[in-house]
Design an enzyme around this catalytic site. Structure first.
Site, PDB file in Angstrom:
ATOM      1  N   ALA A 164      50.168 -12.735  -7.568  1.00 31.26           N
ATOM      2  CA  ALA A 164      49.829 -13.993  -6.911  1.00 31.26           C
ATOM      3  C   ALA A 164      50.690 -15.153  -7.370  1.00 31.26           C
ATOM      4  CB  ALA A 164      48.350 -14.316  -7.162  1.00 31.26           C
ATOM      5  N   SER A 207      53.910 -14.486  -9.253  1.00 25.11           N
ATOM      6  CA  SER A 207      55.304 -14.073  -9.399  1.00 25.11           C
ATOM      7  C   SER A 207      55.491 -12.668  -8.850  1.00 25.11           C
ATOM      8  CB  SER A 207      55.744 -14.124 -10.867  1.00 25.11           C
ATOM      9  OG  SER A 207      55.075 -13.131 -11.622  1.00 25.11           O
ATOM     10  N   GLY A 208      56.756 -12.348  -8.592  1.00 22.20           N
ATOM     11  CA  GLY A 208      57.131 -11.002  -8.194  1.00 22.20           C
ATOM     12  C   GLY A 208      58.187 -10.488  -9.142  1.00 22.20           C
ATOM     13  N   ARG A 209      58.327  -9.184  -9.211  1.00 18.52           N
ATOM     14  CA  ARG A 209      59.364  -8.613 -10.064  1.00 18.52           C
ATOM     15  C   ARG A 209      59.812  -7.280  -9.501  1.00 18.52           C
ATOM     16  NH1 ARG A 209      54.458  -9.192 -13.600  1.00 18.52           N
ATOM     17  NH2 ARG A 209      52.945  -8.208 -12.231  1.00 18.52           N
ATOM     18  N   ASP A 251      47.887  -3.557  -5.458  1.00 14.52           N
ATOM     19  CA  ASP A 251      48.290  -3.543  -6.868  1.00 14.52           C
ATOM     20  C   ASP A 251      47.182  -3.059  -7.792  1.00 14.52           C
ATOM     21  OD1 ASP A 251      46.759  -5.863  -6.622  1.00 14.52           O
ATOM     22  OD2 ASP A 251      48.369  -7.225  -7.205  1.00 14.52           O
ATOM     23  N   THR A 252      45.919  -3.304  -7.423  1.00 18.08           N
ATOM     24  CA  THR A 252      44.830  -2.803  -8.254  1.00 18.08           C
ATOM     25  C   THR A 252      44.766  -1.285  -8.216  1.00 18.08           C
ATOM     26  OG1 THR A 252      43.567  -4.819  -7.837  1.00 18.08           O
ATOM     27  CG2 THR A 252      42.353  -2.958  -8.737  1.00 18.08           C
ATOM     28  N   ASN A 303      34.860  -7.893  -8.135  1.00 14.57           N
ATOM     29  CA  ASN A 303      35.897  -8.917  -8.295  1.00 14.57           C
ATOM     30  C   ASN A 303      35.342 -10.077  -9.119  1.00 14.57           C
ATOM     31  OD1 ASN A 303      37.232  -7.340  -6.337  1.00 14.57           O
ATOM     32  ND2 ASN A 303      38.327  -9.131  -5.621  1.00 14.57           N
TER      33      ASN A 303
END
Length: 495
Positions: free
Chosen positions: A15, A17-19, A239-240, A298
């Site tokens: 949410a 950053s990206g990599r 992603d979870t 959540n």
């Protein structure tokens, strides 16, 4: 003889950053290295909060360019859930995807429930209520020209995969978060779609983790400098789901907490729990790899602390200045415990803004001491998260009939030693923390398995336990400590 290991790229979008990560993976090898990291900054435009999807795509291309000299076997993409992009008949994107924290879904769930009650929705999908579920986003967009002009709908990882390969698909673990999928049949619920006027034809065909997802297009190769049309592999694109695939558990009796912007706390099951009691406890049943069910709740997560830091360091609220996380955590560790508590699931904390003020106001309304310093606010957040973790894990065991003897914390929060220790103390169970890059590792492991290098999910977890740095936190066994957490659990209303 074939090589004992291969190189894989994991595109992992969070949410904030990206990599692009490069991993070496094989039967006895699992290493991970960051190739490129880039920011993920939502944009408020025209009164609507959007994801800057083109900036994210540019970051992905930059990351792939950084791997140009690496002989990649495969690439996989994972990201957050529920959000989507719309394509017209020519395959062009119809506007930047709307952010799940946007207010367009306010009140939409109540409208849906007049046609299909919440009890029936849960019985069909097992998906918890959240105001931003894809179902409610689509209902909010029903009268828009954009939706009317759409030919295809792609969830975020599938949209990025389409831009890289030109192939359309909808990955199953992410599809299971939309509140439009039956977790038993693992197919769309046409009854829900018909009654709530959702066009399921917009969704591309379902794909499963491990399926092929096409090869890099020629113009992508030219843009990135990659020499060969590298294949993409469908991973657990939520992603979870990828993070849970990377839980280094050595037994079946474990609970997990995937920590980051959100805390997702629960159990891995073989079948959904769709009872009314489960619905009232706001547990969700989402799909994982190998037909598993992610039975979880959540919790607002470290978003609370991230927003406080942003507020303190940008000149809004009290205690402004140049604060860093390490200093705050050190000071919070010496701050009195369980003095002030908030409900970490309260929707009041969902939007961005002056989080320290909202936390102080929640404490004031609840008749609890109002945190006066950043350290006190930080301790309030971490105590409250640990308490929320305890409740989620206790409730998951009770509702599923499955007992656990260890809690695994994966994701960014695994680096937060204070949160890990507080969670062990609150739960009364040992906590095993790590790996912090669980989503990227789960992404890679599914790719490696699809290419015949690793066995089932148990073999994947055994490999993680052998190769990754893990830290164990034992709970306090003191009677006074146990009593303090029990008393604290009575001070904050259950979700």
């Amino acid at each position: 003889m074939p090589k004992a290991h291969h190189l894989f790229a994991a595109i992992d979008l969070g949410a904030s950053s990206g990599r692009v990560m490069v991993a070496q993976a094989g039967p006895d090898t699992l290493t991970l290295q960051e190739a490129h990291r880039f920011p993920n900054r939502p944009v408020l435009a025209g009164g609507t909060l959007h994801w800057d999807i083109l900036s994210l795509y540019a970051g992905i291309l930059d990351g792939l360019r950084a791997t140009a000299d690496t002989p990649l076997t495969s690439i996989g993409i994972d990201s957050w859930a529920v959000d989507y992009g719309l394509l017209d008949a020519d395959g062009a994107l119809l506007g930047n995807p709307v952010h799940y924290r946007d207010t367009r879904t306010d009140g939409v769930a109540a409208k849906a429930w007049t046609t299909m009650p919440a009890t029936e929705l849960y019985a069909k999908t097992g998906v918890q209520y959240a105001p931003f579920n894809t179902l409610y986003q689509l209902m909010a967009a029903q009268n828009s020209a954009q939706l009317a002009g759409a030919s295809d709908l792609l969830l975020i990882p599938d949209l990025l995969t389409y831009w890289l390969t030109g192939e359309l698909g909808t990955e199953l673990t992410n599809a299971s978060t939309t509140q439009l999928l039956d977790p038993v049949t693992k197919n769309w619920s046409h009854d829900i779609a018909t009654r709530l006027d959702i066009d399921l034809e917009l969704f591309a065909p379902l794909r499963h983790p491990g399926d092929p997802a096409g090869r890099l297009l020629p113009h992508v190769l030219e843009e990135t400098g990659l020499a060969t049309p590298t294949p993409l592999t469908v991973v657990a694109s939520h992603d979870t789901a990828s993070a849970i695939a990377a839980v280094p558990a050595t037994t079946e009796n474990f609970a997990y907490i995937c920590t980051g912007t959100w805390s997702l706390a629960g159990l891995e099951l073989t079948a959904p729990v769709r009872t009314e009691e489960s619905r009232r406890a706001n547990f969700t049943n989402e799909l994982g790899i190998d037909g598993t069910v992610r039975y979880l709740r959540n919790i607002m997560g470290l978003w609370l602390l991230q927003e406080c830091l942003r507020s303190w360091n940008t000149g809004t609220g009290e205690g402004t200045g140049s604060l860093d996380l390490e200093t705050l955590l050190r000071e919070a560790a010496t701050t009195p415990a369980l003095r002030s508590l908030i409900d970490a699931a309260d929707p009041a904390f969902l939007p961005p803004g002056d989080m320290p003020h909202r936390i102080a106001e929640a404490c004031r309304i609840a008749g609890q001491p109002v945190p006066a310093t950043p350290a006190e606010t930080t301790r309030c957040i971490l105590d409250s998260l640990a308490l929320a973790h305890r409740r989620a894990i206790d409730d998951a065991q009770r509702l599923s009939g499955r007992a656990v003897d260890v809690v695994h914390i994966v994701g960014g929060g695994a680096r937060n030693a204070l949160l890990c220790q507080l969670t062990a103390d609150a739960c009364g169970l040992p906590v095993v923390a790590g790996p912090p890059e669980a989503a990227a590792l789960g992404n890679v492991l599914v790719q490696a398995r699809a290419h015949g290098l690793i066995g089932d999910r148990h073999a994947m977890r055994a490999l993680l336990a052998r190769t990754q740095h893990l830290t164990r936190y034992e709970p306090s066994r003191g009677r006074a400590d146990r009593a303090a957490w029990e008393e604290a659990s009575q001070r904050v209303p259950a979700p």
